[in-house]
Design a protein around this motif. Sequence first.
Motif, PDB file in Angstrom:
ATOM      1  N   ASN A 233       0.840  -1.198   0.000  1.00  0.00           N
ATOM      2  CA  ASN A 233       0.000   0.000   0.000  1.00  0.00           C
ATOM      3  C   ASN A 233       0.884   1.261   0.000  1.00  0.00           C
ATOM      4  N   LEU A 234       1.959   1.237   0.840  1.00  0.00           N
ATOM      5  CA  LEU A 234       2.883   2.390   0.909  1.00  0.00           C
ATOM      6  C   LEU A 234       3.635   2.561  -0.407  1.00  0.00           C
ATOM      7  N   ARG A 235       4.083   1.434  -0.981  1.00  0.00           N
ATOM      8  CA  ARG A 235       4.818   1.499  -2.266  1.00  0.00           C
ATOM      9  C   ARG A 235       3.921   2.059  -3.354  1.00  0.00           C
ATOM     10  N   LEU A 236       2.652   1.619  -3.354  1.00  0.00           N
ATOM     11  CA  LEU A 236       1.703   2.098  -4.355  1.00  0.00           C
ATOM     12  C   LEU A 236       1.505   3.607  -4.210  1.00  0.00           C
ATOM     13  N   ASN A 237       1.386   4.076  -2.971  1.00  0.00           N
ATOM     14  CA  ASN A 237       1.212   5.502  -2.684  1.00  0.00           C
ATOM     15  C   ASN A 237       2.415   6.310  -3.186  1.00  0.00           C
ATOM     16  N   ASP A 238       3.642   5.790  -2.863  1.00  0.00           N
ATOM     17  CA  ASP A 238       4.879   6.486  -3.276  1.00  0.00           C
ATOM     18  C   ASP A 238       4.973   6.582  -4.795  1.00  0.00           C
ATOM     19  N   ASN A 239       4.604   5.490  -5.491  1.00  0.00           N
ATOM     20  CA  ASN A 239       4.708   5.479  -6.956  1.00  0.00           C
ATOM     21  C   ASN A 239       3.693   6.414  -7.602  1.00  0.00           C
ATOM     22  N   ILE A 240       2.496   6.486  -7.021  1.00  0.00           N
ATOM     23  CA  ILE A 240       1.480   7.414  -7.567  1.00  0.00           C
ATOM     24  C   ILE A 240       1.961   8.857  -7.371  1.00  0.00           C
ATOM     25  N   ALA A 244       4.811   7.586 -11.350  1.00  0.00           N
ATOM     26  CA  ALA A 244       5.361   6.386 -12.027  1.00  0.00           C
ATOM     27  C   ALA A 244       4.458   5.983 -13.192  1.00  0.00           C
ATOM     28  N   PRO A 245       5.020   5.235 -14.170  1.00  0.00           N
ATOM     29  CA  PRO A 245       4.204   4.797 -15.317  1.00  0.00           C
ATOM     30  C   PRO A 245       2.988   3.972 -14.853  1.00  0.00           C
ATOM     31  N   GLN A 246       1.916   4.031 -15.690  1.00  0.00           N
ATOM     32  CA  GLN A 246       0.663   3.324 -15.353  1.00  0.00           C
ATOM     33  C   GLN A 246       0.907   1.832 -15.161  1.00  0.00           C
ATOM     34  N   LEU A 247       1.828   1.260 -15.953  1.00  0.00           N
ATOM     35  CA  LEU A 247       2.101  -0.180 -15.893  1.00  0.00           C
ATOM     36  C   LEU A 247       2.574  -0.594 -14.493  1.00  0.00           C
ATOM     37  N   ILE A 248       3.486   0.194 -13.919  1.00  0.00           N
ATOM     38  CA  ILE A 248       4.030  -0.133 -12.577  1.00  0.00           C
ATOM     39  C   ILE A 248       2.918   0.008 -11.533  1.00  0.00           C
TER      40      ILE A 248
END
Length: 867
Positions: A233-240, A244-248
């Motif tokens: 959940n934290l990684r997803l938040n950081d990438n958004i 980050a690209p939509q694929l990741i």
Amino acid sequence: MKKIHSIDFRVLDPKTIRKMSAIEIKTPDTYDKDGYPMDGGLMDPHLGVINPGLRCKTCGQKMKDCPGHFGSIEFVRPVLHPEFSKKLELIMQSTCQECGRLNLPDDKLKMYESKLEKGDLEVPTKIVRKAKTAKECEHCKAPKEKILLDKPTNFFLGKERIYPTEIREWIEKIPEMDLKLLGYDLEITKPEWFITSVLPVPPITVRPSITLESGVKSEDDLTHKLVDIIRVNLRLNDNIDAGAPQLIIEDLWDLLQYHVTTYYNNNTAGVPPAKHRSGRALRTLVQRLKGKKGRFRHNLTGKRVNFAARSTVSPDSFISINEIGIPQDIANDLTLPEPITEATIDAIKKKIKETDEIQYVARPNGQRRKITDETRDLILEEIEPGFKIERSLQNGDIVLFNRQPSLHRLSMMAHKVRIMDGKTLRINPVVCKPYNADFDGDEMNIHVPQTEEGKSEAQELMYVQNNVISPRYGAPVVVLEEDGVSGVYILTLDSTEFSKDEAMKYFYEMGIKELPKPDKGKNYSGKLIFSQMLPDDLNLEYTSNTCKVLKKTGVCTSACKGDKCPYGAYVKIKDGVLETGVIDSSSLGEAKGILIDTLARQYSSDVIEKFYNMVNRVVSDLLTKKGMTAGLDEYEMSDKIKKASESSIENALKEGTKLVKKYENKTLDIIPGKTLQESFEIGMMRLSAETKEEIEKMIMSEKVQKVLGKNPELNTTVMILSGSRGSSTNLMNIAGFWGQASVREGRPKRGFKNRLITLNEKDDVGLITGGFINQNFMDGMKGKEYFYHSMGGRQGEVDTGVSTKVSGYLYRRLANSLKDLFVETDRTVRTASKNLVQYSYGEDGIFPMKSIKGKSMNVKKSIEKDL
């Protein structure tokens, strides 16, 4: 007392989850380097405490009083609840993505609405079935694309993947009335809640961490899973946030979905299970509740108990059927409460002073003190009437004895304790049958009743001697088996007699003080010795098992001559004396033992207990002295039988060839209701059975003559004649020939195309190629025959494994569905809530244990008794 009115199962909505959450969990860390729970972590003290020193930060209570509190995790992007994806699929298949309406015209919806108001529960199913097939929306005319669920949680609209955010938008568009028509009560559940945006985190008390011997803390499986969810959940938040690209982002979103799916159920089809480093799959929410090791079966309906012991069982035919031999170690550990009264206080004080029999003393308020060398004197001064002692087991105490699986009432019976040397539990072999026990390593359990009511119930209702008749079919089930039956058979043969010295030993063993007169000159017959075991007023007449064997094998073809039977196969007992006949399985066997049935029904239960005691003492010695043997020489057949065997096999092969020709020419007589093929197969099976039966009779008649003569050969034929074990088929297989190998009551069929094995010619359906075996076990089989024989053997092995599993599960289902039924005092059968099931138990009010082989009474016996 408060009563629970009802229980609702509903889906938690995001508001409720946030409301009941004591803290939002934001970090995956559990403890800091000092071993203190991290704030905002999964072991935060706001979620409850499991350490004795700490206080809960939510309710301020210590470990014993804090019930634990929920937390919550806010997802950056919503995910599907894996257990509800099937319901979402049905909603999406029957509604429009653009306007959210059901794909049915308004008039039809009105019609279904009125049906729903009238209580038609089938409405939602009918609507989904109809709405699925629509090509376009009936309301906004938008085209309808196909919805596909790639289980468990991936949805496709046409060929495009559709994500949880879009699904939620779609579901939120659906009007309330349409949802009601789909069967949703919106006060309890709204379908948009199936898309999870906030996850409840269970209290620490549900998932406590344990400290290993090395001092390292080990976390619960649920905590492991929650750590994974928070990390992703934290990684997803950081990438958004980082753009980050939509694929990741989609990959991380899928990973979050995977962790949530395995958090709920780590055994979801189509999803690889989450594992520890060791490779062990994690036990998550569903695994905690489900199956044999789940909360319900393991922790709620199954309980470990005190005052119980378990050990291997071994036989002892010199103890009573009511007794159980208990090792001293077990007797010392198991305790029994006993009140101290004015009458017993002196004896108890003496025991406390001089022995270690009494282990605890309990005050009237329930406080217990262990008796040790240090506390002994203080306790002696303190005790008075009204106190209780807990003493070790003694001879004569009543205990319950049980063997798993407990499949019927007699899998648990009451016995009296007899303390013995050794480490195993000793039982009389006669009691094996109801427990289904043998002595190849079986273990059994003892339970010690702790109250006076418990003891008296055990003694009256469960005592072995009161349960000789089975409550399943109303016939004897506590019976002699195998050696017991063979021994009594040898004892009562016409040729068995004993010198005065030998007879005296048996009379002494049986506890007989008044000696009968010898009936064979100076010697005593076995029949006379057996008669001493019977009540004086017993009168019975019936045919023995030996009679059935003689008739079956053709040794005896004349009409029954009753007590004048030349083979001594007719049993006549007059005034407690066995005048003619041999006592075998017809007298003693399970379900058919006439003698045992009569002793159990017409006399007090002490009579049968004494009878078994006497029989056991005589039989074990008799078999040792007479020597019942099994040797290879008894399977050597005479030349006459060898020739007959060869000749009958030759005839069978000729007849088989004729049958094959008729089958191929289609001139075979067809059995009504069967095809040509089936008729042919049945004909081949009959042919081999008749061939075998003919030789079997010859072998048996030759063997019988050797047992019924003046100097009987005491070998395995005794077992067949007495019905204690085996049959004439066993003799036939060892010494004659095996005959047709059978699989599922027919000739083996499943092999190669158009033939059974590759060594056979194609399309050859003859006797030999269809699995006929003309060798026996003594001479050994040829390669092909051995292979055919194994085919039949395989079926037995598979059936045993499969049927045990299936019947065990069926029994479980049946027992659970019937366990609330009971017979009320007015003899009606009712459920726990007093609902009526039967006006009279079993429709006739007769308990099978009191019935006579399935009949409610034996009219003939009753009339004879009155006359």
